[in-house]
Design a protein around this motif. Structure first.
Motif, short mmCIF file in Angstrom:
data_model
loop_
_atom_site.label_atom_id
_atom_site.label_comp_id
_atom_site.label_asym_id
_atom_site.label_seq_id
_atom_site.Cartn_x
_atom_site.Cartn_y
_atom_site.Cartn_z
N ASN A 127 0.96 -1.11 -0.10
CA ASN A 127 -0.07 -0.07 0.19
C ASN A 127 0.89 1.31 0.15
OD1 ASN A 127 -3.08 0.70 0.18
ND2 ASN A 127 -1.91 2.08 1.73
N PHE A 128 2.06 1.21 0.94
CA PHE A 128 3.06 2.48 0.83
C PHE A 128 3.36 2.50 -0.51
CE2 PHE A 128 3.64 2.03 5.65
CZ PHE A 128 3.06 3.34 5.82
N GLN A 129 3.84 1.28 -0.99
CA GLN A 129 4.72 1.34 -2.50
C GLN A 129 3.57 2.04 -3.72
OE1 GLN A 129 7.84 0.75 -2.69
NE2 GLN A 129 7.89 1.47 -4.85
N ILE A 130 2.17 1.82 -3.41
CA ILE A 130 1.52 2.42 -4.42
C ILE A 130 1.52 4.03 -4.24
CG2 ILE A 130 -0.84 2.98 -4.89
CD1 ILE A 130 -1.42 -0.07 -4.08
N GLN A 131 1.73 4.40 -2.92
CA GLN A 131 1.89 5.91 -2.72
C GLN A 131 3.24 6.53 -3.44
OE1 GLN A 131 3.23 6.95 0.68
NE2 GLN A 131 1.89 8.66 1.02
N LYS A 132 4.17 5.66 -3.46
CA LYS A 132 5.42 5.82 -3.85
C LYS A 132 5.37 5.94 -5.27
CE LYS A 132 7.89 4.67 0.20
NZ LYS A 132 8.18 3.30 0.88
N ILE B 188 -0.98 0.90 -10.44
CA ILE B 188 -2.00 0.04 -10.75
C ILE B 188 -1.90 -1.53 -10.69
CG2 ILE B 188 -3.98 -0.55 -12.51
CD1 ILE B 188 -4.19 2.24 -11.10
N LYS B 189 -0.64 -1.79 -11.03
CA LYS B 189 -0.15 -3.32 -10.99
C LYS B 189 -0.18 -3.76 -9.43
CE LYS B 189 3.30 -6.29 -12.96
NZ LYS B 189 2.81 -6.80 -13.96
N PHE B 190 0.29 -3.12 -8.69
CA PHE B 190 0.47 -3.19 -7.23
C PHE B 190 -1.09 -3.16 -6.74
CE2 PHE B 190 4.92 -1.96 -6.57
CZ PHE B 190 5.27 -3.23 -6.29
N PHE B 191 -1.67 -2.11 -6.98
CA PHE B 191 -3.33 -1.81 -6.70
C PHE B 191 -3.99 -3.10 -6.92
CE2 PHE B 191 -7.57 -0.40 -6.94
CZ PHE B 191 -7.59 0.91 -6.35
N ASN B 192 -4.09 -3.49 -8.10
CA ASN B 192 -4.90 -4.90 -8.58
C ASN B 192 -4.15 -6.12 -7.93
OD1 ASN B 192 -6.34 -3.28 -10.15
ND2 ASN B 192 -4.93 -3.70 -11.98
N GLU C 245 -6.30 -8.98 -5.65
CA GLU C 245 -6.25 -10.33 -6.35
C GLU C 245 -5.99 -11.29 -4.96
OE1 GLU C 245 -4.38 -9.86 -10.75
OE2 GLU C 245 -3.08 -10.43 -9.05
N ARG C 246 -5.31 -10.63 -4.12
CA ARG C 246 -4.75 -11.45 -2.79
C ARG C 246 -5.91 -11.10 -1.59
NH1 ARG C 246 -0.01 -13.59 -2.56
NH2 ARG C 246 -1.44 -15.22 -1.63
N ASN C 247 -6.97 -10.77 -2.01
CA ASN C 247 -7.70 -10.61 -1.03
C ASN C 247 -7.60 -9.46 -0.05
OD1 ASN C 247 -10.53 -11.08 -0.10
ND2 ASN C 247 -9.93 -12.78 1.45
N SER C 248 -6.95 -8.49 -0.33
CA SER C 248 -6.67 -7.49 0.64
C SER C 248 -7.17 -6.16 0.21
CB SER C 248 -5.06 -7.35 0.62
OG SER C 248 -4.63 -6.44 1.57
N LYS C 249 -6.73 -5.24 0.51
CA LYS C 249 -7.42 -3.94 -0.06
C LYS C 249 -6.64 -2.72 -0.03
CE LYS C 249 -9.50 -2.58 4.28
NZ LYS C 249 -10.65 -2.75 5.21
N VAL C 250 -6.82 -1.57 -0.57
CA VAL C 250 -5.77 -0.57 -1.00
C VAL C 250 -6.58 0.60 0.09
CG1 VAL C 250 -5.33 1.33 -2.63
CG2 VAL C 250 -5.36 -0.96 -3.05
N GLU C 251 -5.73 1.19 0.51
CA GLU C 251 -6.01 2.68 1.21
C GLU C 251 -5.22 3.82 0.72
OE1 GLU C 251 -6.29 2.50 5.44
OE2 GLU C 251 -6.39 4.69 5.67
N LEU C 252 -5.62 4.58 -0.19
CA LEU C 252 -4.91 5.71 -0.86
C LEU C 252 -4.23 6.64 0.16
CD1 LEU C 252 -6.60 6.04 -4.40
CD2 LEU C 252 -4.36 4.79 -3.58
#
Ligand code: FEO
Length: 162
Positions: A11-16, A55-59, A63-70
């Protein structure tokens, strides 16, 4: 399912990655302001790549049944002196991203999380490519110093990035 820690770090990496997009868009703005449209185009393609990395990390998290918090994205640097200054800064930024990806890979290995390891392998390879493409431009800009002819030749070359 992935561990809570891994999900949080991704999730942190999505931010980065989104910050990278933001930073490179600021660089697009710099180049547009300097009428270096080829540089601007190259960097815009790079910004889009960063968006895709996010987006690749986001998806993957879904896929791993987790979620994103921007998370919030900070204001990027915007006081660049010249094209070399921009590319040196971007190259240093990519080195930091490589470290982030390596840290994630280390965590995946520690947790025996083979699926994340497999995903991260893609990013490891991508970073090799990205570091290399930024460094090549840094080296070229260092070589040409103040030659505006060479700068416009490079601008033309960079306009061809797909
Ligand atoms: Fe997403 Fe340029 O690293």
């Amino acid at each position: 399912m992935i561990s809570e820690k891994m999900a949080k770090e991704i999730n942190f990496q999505i931010q980065k990655e989104l910050f990278s997009e933001y930073l490179y868009l600021q660089m697009v703005a710099y180049f547009k302001g300097e009428n270096l449209d080829g540089f601007a185009h190259w960097m815009e393609v790079q910004a889009k790549e960063e968006h895709n990395h996010a987006i690749k990390f986001f998806n993957y998290l879904y896929e791993r049944n987790s979620k994103v918090e921007l998370l919030s994205i900070e204001k990027p640097k915007n006081d660049f002196k010249n094209p070399l200054d921009v590319f040196k800064y971007a190259y240093q930024h990519e080195l930091t991203v490589t470290k982030n990806i390596n840290d994630l890979m280390e965590l995946a290995k520690k947790e025996n999380d083979y699926a994340s390891e497999s995903l991260l392998k893609w990013y490891v390879d991508e970073q090799v490519e990205e570091e290399n493409s930024f460094l090549k431009i840094v080296n070229f800009l260092e070589k040409i110093k103040d030659s505006s002819n060479a700068l416009y030749m490079l601008d033309n070359e960079l306009s061809k990035r797909e």
